[in-house]
Design a protein around this motif. Structure first.
Motif, PDB file in Angstrom:
ATOM      1  N   ASP A   1      49.280  34.169  43.669  1.00 16.48           N
ATOM      2  CA  ASP A   1      48.521  33.085  44.292  1.00 16.48           C
ATOM      3  C   ASP A   1      47.024  33.418  44.359  1.00 16.48           C
ATOM      4  OD1 ASP A   1      50.788  31.600  44.580  1.00 16.48           O
ATOM      5  OD2 ASP A   1      51.123  32.124  46.685  1.00 16.48           O
ATOM      6  N   ALA A   2      46.724  34.697  44.538  1.00 21.92           N
ATOM      7  CA  ALA A   2      45.318  35.102  44.661  1.00 21.92           C
ATOM      8  C   ALA A   2      44.662  35.315  43.293  1.00 21.92           C
ATOM      9  CB  ALA A   2      45.227  36.385  45.481  1.00 21.92           C
ATOM     10  N   GLY A   3      45.438  35.153  42.222  1.00 23.14           N
ATOM     11  CA  GLY A   3      44.883  35.344  40.880  1.00 23.14           C
ATOM     12  C   GLY A   3      44.628  36.806  40.543  1.00 23.14           C
ATOM     13  N   GLU A   4      45.318  37.721  41.238  1.00 18.60           N
ATOM     14  CA  GLU A   4      45.092  39.143  40.976  1.00 18.60           C
ATOM     15  C   GLU A   4      46.099  39.725  39.991  1.00 18.60           C
ATOM     16  OE1 GLU A   4      44.805  40.649  44.944  1.00 18.60           O
ATOM     17  OE2 GLU A   4      42.821  39.704  45.116  1.00 18.60           O
ATOM     18  N   ARG A   5      45.710  40.824  39.332  1.00 17.03           N
ATOM     19  CA  ARG A   5      46.591  41.426  38.331  1.00 17.03           C
ATOM     20  C   ARG A   5      47.456  42.528  38.931  1.00 17.03           C
ATOM     21  NH1 ARG A   5      45.586  44.836  32.939  1.00 17.03           N
ATOM     22  NH2 ARG A   5      47.533  44.267  31.890  1.00 17.03           N
ATOM     23  N   PHE A   6      46.999  43.105  40.043  1.00 21.85           N
ATOM     24  CA  PHE A   6      47.774  44.153  40.717  1.00 21.85           C
ATOM     25  C   PHE A   6      48.105  43.669  42.123  1.00 21.85           C
ATOM     26  CE2 PHE A   6      45.202  46.180  37.473  1.00 21.85           C
ATOM     27  CZ  PHE A   6      46.137  46.961  36.813  1.00 21.85           C
TER      28      PHE A   6
END
Ligand SMILES: *Cc1c(COP(=O)(O)O)cnc(C)c1O
Length: 383
Positions: free
Chosen positions: A276-281
């Protein structure tokens, strides 16, 4: 060693590693992936001939790293059935609870144990929320190897008992699976145990990959529109995504790949939060809680591999509440005669949510993974 394997590479930076040696994580501290000579095999392999072999997941020999299939530990592996829901004919449950030790952990651990033995390792250890430990214990015993399992103290009792019964030493820890992992790592170092934790060695993933191969063969090499996978460490989701890529290179499948839906419980949803936060990790999830023990994994080593696959596929990561898990668990048993595990029930709840949110048509061909037999869980009060 087999010449089908080209080597291994780091999943984060691509650095190559030679096959035939004992490997843990890459130098970057990330999972290693196995590469095959797919171009060379393309003209030689007949997918239908391979699919028609007996022996469950062991049939996919050419796409597995094992060299001696006469010596692999076998406990009666089968292809697990696809069961269509009467209420929603587009939706099928792949029931992995029919595998030895009652869960799909059999796929990964059978491969890890077979490879460990080929590499001369004798003492295998892992942290487990239950099913993985049981599968390790059974396959290690079958292969004549030793097993040590660290479990959170609130792991379902049946899993602890069956793991001990199958000959493993079990240590109960007041903490989560990643806490178990840390304690175990110290002892492993001291006493020479090889750590077969999720994605900390390269071969469990190859076993889990067979879910993708098997699914394609059972669907006449036409993959479904969507796959709902209860995601803890994510090995199965990452493994299926790898299987799809390999089958494409072999010319076994064509067309669009399924949308991958990573399903988590709202009480432990690090992958959903990162998606949801658009993060990869994904950051560690504090105070994790859910009845779906198999997906109570606060921190996954392969977080970026799960998130990459979900995004590349056009799928999504969905968190479902305990109430929704319980409702699906009851409903599937009462109306379909299917006793799922809570993790499997979570995929049904997530499917329902995806349809309600307009992410998927109700009639879309979808596969829900039921990863373990419901009989391993306390059922009191559910009816
Ligand atoms: C281990 C497990 C999962 C999660 O599988 P991963 O591939 O590690 O994400 C889900 N459900 C059950 C029942 C499990 O035992």
């Amino acid at each position: 060693m087999t010449n089908r394997v080209r080597g291994l590479h780091c999943s984060l930076d691509g650095t190559s590693y030679p096959f035939g040696e004992v490997h843990r994580l890459s130098e970057a501290g990330r999972p290693l992936l196995v590469d095959y000579h797919l171009e060379g095999m393309r003209a030689q392999l007949d997918r239908d001939e391979i699919a028609a072999r007996p022996g469950g997941f062991w049939k996919w020999r050419e796409l597995l790293p094992v060299s001696d299939f006469d010596r692999v530990p076998r406990l009666g592996e089968i292809d697990t059935p696809l069961i269509e829901l009467a209420a929603n004919p587009g939706v099928v449950v792949k029931d992995e609870g029919r595998l030895p030790t009652g869960s799909f952990k059999a796929r990964g651990l059978a491969l890890a144990v077979a490879m460990a033995r080929e590499l001369g390792l004798e003492k295998l250890a892992m942290p487990s929320n239950g099913n993985a430990g049981a599968a390790l214990a059974a396959y290690a015993t079958r292969a004549g190897l030793e097993a040590l399992v660290y479990c959170p103290a609130d792991t379902p009792r049946i899993n602890i008992d069956e793991t001990q019964l199958a000959g493993a030493e079990v240590v109960e820890v007041d903490g989560y699976i990643d806490d178990c992992g840390k304690l175990l790592a110290e002892r492993a170092q001291r006493e020479g145990w090889f750590d077969v934790s999720t994605l900390k060695e390269p071969y469990r993933l190859e076993g889990k990959k067979t879910m993708g191969l098997e699914l394609a063969s059972q669907m006449d090499w036409r993959l479904p529109e969507a796959i709902f996978y209860p995601t803890g460490g994510g090995t199965g989701l990452i493994g299926m995504w790898k299987a799809f890529a390999e089958m494409r290179q072999l010319g076994w499948i064509e067309g669009p790949l399924p949308k991958m839906f990573a399903v988590q419980a709202a009480g432990c949803a690090p992958i959903v939060r990162a998606f949801d936060a658009g993060e990869r990790f994904a950051e560690r999830w504090e105070n994790a809680h859910t009845i779906a023990a198999g997906i109570r994994v606060p921190k996954a080593l392969g977080d970026f591999l799960i998130l990459d696959a979900v995004r590349e596929s056009g799928g999504s990561a969905i968190a479902v509440s305990e109430d929704a898990i319980n409702a699906s668990w009851r409903e599937l048993c009462r109306t379909e005669g299917l006793l799922m595990c809570p993790e499997g029930a979570a995929t049904h709840a997530a499917w329902r949510q995806a349809v309600a949110d307009g992410q998927l048509d109700e009639g879309a061909h979808s596969v829900l993974f039921n990863c373990a037999t419901g009989l391993k869980y306390p059922l009191q009060g559910l009816a």
